[in-house]
Design an enzyme around this catalytic site. Structure first.
Site, PDB file in Angstrom:
ATOM      1  N   LEU A 152      18.652 -12.101  25.228  1.00  5.78           N
ATOM      2  CA  LEU A 152      18.551 -13.016  24.081  1.00  5.78           C
ATOM      3  C   LEU A 152      19.858 -12.976  23.277  1.00  5.78           C
ATOM      4  CD1 LEU A 152      16.290 -14.859  22.743  1.00  5.78           C
ATOM      5  CD2 LEU A 152      16.044 -12.994  21.090  1.00  5.78           C
ATOM      6  N   GLY A 153      20.933 -13.470  23.910  1.00  2.00           N
ATOM      7  CA  GLY A 153      22.222 -13.533  23.233  1.00  2.00           C
ATOM      8  C   GLY A 153      22.450 -14.934  22.696  1.00  2.00           C
ATOM      9  N   ARG A 154      23.741 -15.329  22.664  1.00  2.00           N
ATOM     10  CA  ARG A 154      24.064 -16.674  22.143  1.00  2.00           C
ATOM     11  C   ARG A 154      23.319 -17.741  22.932  1.00  2.00           C
ATOM     12  NH1 ARG A 154      29.723 -14.061  21.995  1.00  2.00           N
ATOM     13  NH2 ARG A 154      29.214 -13.919  24.193  1.00  2.00           N
ATOM     14  N   ILE A 155      23.431 -17.695  24.273  1.00  2.00           N
ATOM     15  CA  ILE A 155      22.809 -18.728  25.111  1.00  2.00           C
ATOM     16  C   ILE A 155      21.287 -18.557  25.115  1.00  2.00           C
ATOM     17  CG2 ILE A 155      22.627 -19.610  27.470  1.00  2.00           C
ATOM     18  CD1 ILE A 155      25.617 -18.843  27.810  1.00  2.00           C
ATOM     19  N   THR A 176      17.951  -3.987  23.534  1.00  2.00           N
ATOM     20  CA  THR A 176      17.590  -3.651  22.150  1.00  2.00           C
ATOM     21  C   THR A 176      16.703  -4.740  21.545  1.00  2.00           C
ATOM     22  OG1 THR A 176      19.698  -4.647  21.538  1.00  2.00           O
ATOM     23  CG2 THR A 176      19.607  -2.249  21.543  1.00  2.00           C
ATOM     24  N   ILE A 229      20.219 -19.121  34.812  1.00  2.00           N
ATOM     25  CA  ILE A 229      21.502 -19.748  34.493  1.00  2.00           C
ATOM     26  C   ILE A 229      22.553 -18.670  34.207  1.00  2.00           C
ATOM     27  CG2 ILE A 229      20.568 -21.941  33.631  1.00  2.00           C
ATOM     28  CD1 ILE A 229      21.817 -19.217  31.253  1.00  2.00           C
ATOM     29  N   ARG A 231      23.878 -15.251  36.181  1.00  2.00           N
ATOM     30  CA  ARG A 231      24.746 -15.001  37.329  1.00  2.00           C
ATOM     31  C   ARG A 231      23.849 -14.775  38.534  1.00  2.00           C
ATOM     32  NH1 ARG A 231      28.604 -16.827  35.263  1.00  2.00           N
ATOM     33  NH2 ARG A 231      30.494 -15.795  34.571  1.00  2.00           N
ATOM     34  N   ASP A 255      20.845 -22.275  38.640  1.00  2.00           N
ATOM     35  CA  ASP A 255      22.176 -22.864  38.500  1.00  2.00           C
ATOM     36  C   ASP A 255      23.232 -21.961  39.136  1.00  2.00           C
ATOM     37  OD1 ASP A 255      24.066 -24.790  37.486  1.00  2.00           O
ATOM     38  OD2 ASP A 255      24.592 -23.376  35.893  1.00  2.00           O
ATOM     39  N   GLU A 260      28.244 -17.815  45.770  1.00  3.07           N
ATOM     40  CA  GLU A 260      28.643 -19.212  45.549  1.00  3.07           C
ATOM     41  C   GLU A 260      29.977 -19.524  46.213  1.00  3.07           C
ATOM     42  OE1 GLU A 260      28.670 -19.807  41.325  1.00  3.07           O
ATOM     43  OE2 GLU A 260      26.600 -19.202  41.110  1.00  3.07           O
ATOM     44  N   HIS A 278      26.056 -24.642  39.889  1.00  2.00           N
ATOM     45  CA  HIS A 278      26.713 -23.909  38.789  1.00  2.00           C
ATOM     46  C   HIS A 278      27.425 -24.882  37.832  1.00  2.00           C
ATOM     47  CE1 HIS A 278      28.658 -19.825  37.575  1.00  2.00           C
ATOM     48  NE2 HIS A 278      28.457 -20.601  36.520  1.00  2.00           N
ATOM     49  N   GLY A 280      26.345 -25.291  34.528  1.00  5.33           N
ATOM     50  CA  GLY A 280      25.841 -24.994  33.184  1.00  5.33           C
ATOM     51  C   GLY A 280      26.724 -25.507  32.064  1.00  5.33           C
TER      52      GLY A 280
HETATM   53  P1  NAP Z   1      25.834 -12.763  24.966  1.00  5.12           P
HETATM   54  O1  NAP Z   1      25.801 -13.482  23.659  1.00  5.12           O
HETATM   55  O2  NAP Z   1      26.709 -11.562  25.109  1.00  5.12           O
HETATM   56  O3  NAP Z   1      24.330 -12.387  25.346  1.00  5.12           O
HETATM   57  C1  NAP Z   1      23.996 -11.544  26.397  1.00  5.12           C
HETATM   58  C2  NAP Z   1      22.607 -10.987  26.135  1.00  5.12           C
HETATM   59  O4  NAP Z   1      22.206 -10.249  27.282  1.00  5.12           O
HETATM   60  C3  NAP Z   1      22.520 -10.070  24.938  1.00  5.12           C
HETATM   61  O5  NAP Z   1      21.452 -10.484  24.118  1.00  5.12           O
HETATM   62  C4  NAP Z   1      22.204  -8.691  25.522  1.00  5.12           C
HETATM   63  O6  NAP Z   1      21.287  -8.023  24.671  1.00  5.12           O
HETATM   64  C5  NAP Z   1      21.577  -9.037  26.859  1.00  5.12           C
HETATM   65  N1  NAP Z   1      21.797  -8.009  27.875  1.00  5.12           N
HETATM   66  C6  NAP Z   1      22.925  -7.344  28.165  1.00  5.12           C
HETATM   67  N2  NAP Z   1      22.713  -6.464  29.136  1.00  5.12           N
HETATM   68  C7  NAP Z   1      21.406  -6.569  29.463  1.00  5.12           C
HETATM   69  C8  NAP Z   1      20.577  -5.911  30.399  1.00  5.12           C
HETATM   70  N3  NAP Z   1      21.052  -4.924  31.167  1.00  5.12           N
HETATM   71  N4  NAP Z   1      19.289  -6.292  30.486  1.00  5.12           N
HETATM   72  C9  NAP Z   1      18.794  -7.262  29.688  1.00  5.12           C
HETATM   73  N5  NAP Z   1      19.533  -7.921  28.777  1.00  5.12           N
HETATM   74  C10 NAP Z   1      20.823  -7.566  28.671  1.00  5.12           C
HETATM   75  O7  NAP Z   1      26.298 -13.733  26.119  1.00  5.12           O
HETATM   76  P2  NAP Z   1      26.091 -15.332  26.217  1.00  5.12           P
HETATM   77  O8  NAP Z   1      27.248 -16.023  25.625  1.00  5.12           O
HETATM   78  O9  NAP Z   1      24.717 -15.673  25.771  1.00  5.12           O
HETATM   79  O10 NAP Z   1      26.209 -15.495  27.825  1.00  5.12           O
HETATM   80  C11 NAP Z   1      25.269 -14.877  28.667  1.00  5.12           C
HETATM   81  C12 NAP Z   1      25.651 -15.042  30.131  1.00  5.12           C
HETATM   82  O11 NAP Z   1      25.405 -16.377  30.550  1.00  5.12           O
HETATM   83  C13 NAP Z   1      27.138 -14.833  30.463  1.00  5.12           C
HETATM   84  O12 NAP Z   1      27.469 -13.464  30.574  1.00  5.12           O
HETATM   85  C14 NAP Z   1      27.286 -15.582  31.774  1.00  5.12           C
HETATM   86  O13 NAP Z   1      27.107 -14.713  32.885  1.00  5.12           O
HETATM   87  C15 NAP Z   1      26.156 -16.606  31.744  1.00  5.12           C
HETATM   88  N6  NAP Z   1      26.706 -17.975  31.702  1.00  5.12           N
HETATM   89  C16 NAP Z   1      26.389 -18.854  32.698  1.00  5.12           C
HETATM   90  C17 NAP Z   1      26.905 -20.149  32.662  1.00  5.12           C
HETATM   91  C18 NAP Z   1      26.582 -21.175  33.718  1.00  5.12           C
HETATM   92  O14 NAP Z   1      27.363 -22.089  33.910  1.00  5.12           O
HETATM   93  N7  NAP Z   1      25.451 -21.080  34.382  1.00  5.12           N
HETATM   94  C19 NAP Z   1      27.766 -20.524  31.639  1.00  5.12           C
HETATM   95  C20 NAP Z   1      28.063 -19.606  30.637  1.00  5.12           C
HETATM   96  C21 NAP Z   1      27.506 -18.326  30.679  1.00  5.12           C
HETATM   97  P3  NAP Z   1      21.186  -6.417  24.610  1.00  5.12           P
HETATM   98  O15 NAP Z   1      22.583  -5.952  24.310  1.00  5.12           O
HETATM   99  O16 NAP Z   1      20.203  -6.157  23.536  1.00  5.12           O
HETATM  100  O17 NAP Z   1      20.703  -5.978  25.954  1.00  5.12           O
END
Ligand code: NAP
Length: 312
Positions: A152-155, A176, A229, A231, A255, A260, A278, A280
């Site tokens: 539950l991060g930005r996306i 967390t 969406i 990895r 996605d 890939e 891919h 997204g």
């Molecule tokens: P972010 O803000 O850093 O959010 C990542 C979230 O994942 C955090 O809430 C973190 O919370 C959680 N996390 C980290 N490790 C974890 C684990 N071991 N188990 C469960 N949750 C975990 O990142 P974002 O900007 O939202 O981006 C997330 C991901 O989306 C990127 O890293 C990228 O791989 C993917 N993405 C895909 C596309 C696409 O085109 N499909 C495009 C952009 C991004 P905690 O620290 O509390 O665990």
């Protein structure tokens, strides 16, 4: 100002290459026929690397770049960068967070809609002239259903907001618990057991490799749908294919894939999977904003200014 030598590790769009070429002497490692020869020739000069979210920069490659100062990733995910090694060697790393969040969340919520309402199959049905022979089968409602966000991060938060707008309830799993109104599950398997849609939005890399395995898919169950969406590495693709083939889960919307752009034939054959290449963050607007961040981070570094979006 003198152009700094940069190594390009991924195929990059023209709207990014043009500003890079204006500021750097770019060496195209990705397309080089003889990569070892290119490194032997220019490795000693390289001060910057530009790569994409899905590309990998292994340590043995970085060890051949003694003057490397910064790696700029055209994407938010930096699982292809050995961050600890970079920190230990004083190499800065940047990515492109925030600017892509809304597009990726749109893609995830579209996958939820496409899988629940069978929209891709319905489109094919009409194109094939089948409507003339009868109605399209009923699908499944979203409102009232529970979506579980893994990461539950930005996306993840942007996805949750969209799914709430569809009348869904939200739960989540991460390392967390956060100060949000949504239900937290410390156990991923328990989250999977509780939800109708499991939506994966955490980072890739070693820490999350095959987080979604056969046990999690069995817990999601025959009324559950997996959306990824994040990895491809986060999902055990072999286990997912078996779960789709056996009806262990109802469906999947993906996605991203483990290898890939290769997608296993068995997955392509799964009628209960909606598969996207891919895309997204794949809009003109967002990719342009990402490109600006890549260029501006490099410019900030080489002019001694603070980085805009540092990873380290
Ligand atoms: P972010 O803000 O850093 O959010 C990542 C979230 O994942 C955090 O809430 C973190 O919370 C959680 N996390 C980290 N490790 C974890 C684990 N071991 N188990 C469960 N949750 C975990 O990142 P974002 O900007 O939202 O981006 C997330 C991901 O989306 C990127 O890293 C990228 O791989 C993917 N993405 C895909 C596309 C696409 O085109 N499909 C495009 C952009 C991004 P905690 O620290 O509390 O665990």
């Amino acid at each position: 100002m003198e152009k700094t030598p940069a190594l390009i590790l991924a195929p990059l769009p023209d709207f990014l290459m043009q500003p890079l070429l204006a500021a750097h002497v770019c060496h195209d490692y990705f397309h080089a026929a003889d990569k070892a020869a290119l490194l032997a020739q220019v490795g000693g000069e390289i001060r910057a690397i530009v790569m994409a979210g899905g590309s990998v920069a292994p340590v043995p490659l970085l060890e051949q770049l003694p003057r490397l100062e910064i790696m700029s990733v055209f994407g938010v995910g930096y699982d292809g960068v050995p961050v600890d090694w970079c920190k230990a060697h004083g190499i800065r790393v940047t990515n492109t967070p925030d600017v892509l969040t809304e597009d990726v969340a749109d893609t995830a919520s579209a996958l939820v809609l496409m899988t629940s309402r069978q929209l891709i199959a319905a489109n094919r049905f009409l194109h094939a002239g089948s409507w003339l022979k009868g109605a399209f089968p009923l699908a499944h409602a979203l409102h009232g259903k529970l979506a579980g966000i893994v990461g539950l991060g930005r996306i993840g938060k942007a996805i949750a907001r969209r799914l709430e707008a569809h009348g869904m309830r939200i739960a989540y799993h991460g390392r967390t618990q956060q100060d949000v109104g949504w239900e937290y599950h410390a156990s991923l398997t328990e989250l999977a057991r509780a939800v109708d849609y499991l939506v994966v939005a955490c980072p890739g890399g070693a820490a999350t490799k095959h987080l979604i395995n056969a046990e999690v898919l069995a817990a999601l169950g025959s009324k559950g749908t997996l959306i990824n969406i994040a990895r491809g590495s986060v999902v055990d693709e072999g286990a997912l294919i078996s779960a789709l083939q056996n009806g262990t889960i109802r469906g999947a919307g993906l996605d991203v894939f483990e290898n890939e752009p290769q997608v296993p034939e068995a997955l392509l054959q799964c009628a209960n999977a909606v598969l996207l290449p891919h895309l997204g963050s794949g809009t003109h607007e967002t990719r342009a904003a990402m490109a600006r961040l890549v260029v501006e981070n490099l410019a900030a570094h080489f002019s001694g200014q603070p980085l805009l979006t540092p990873v380290c």
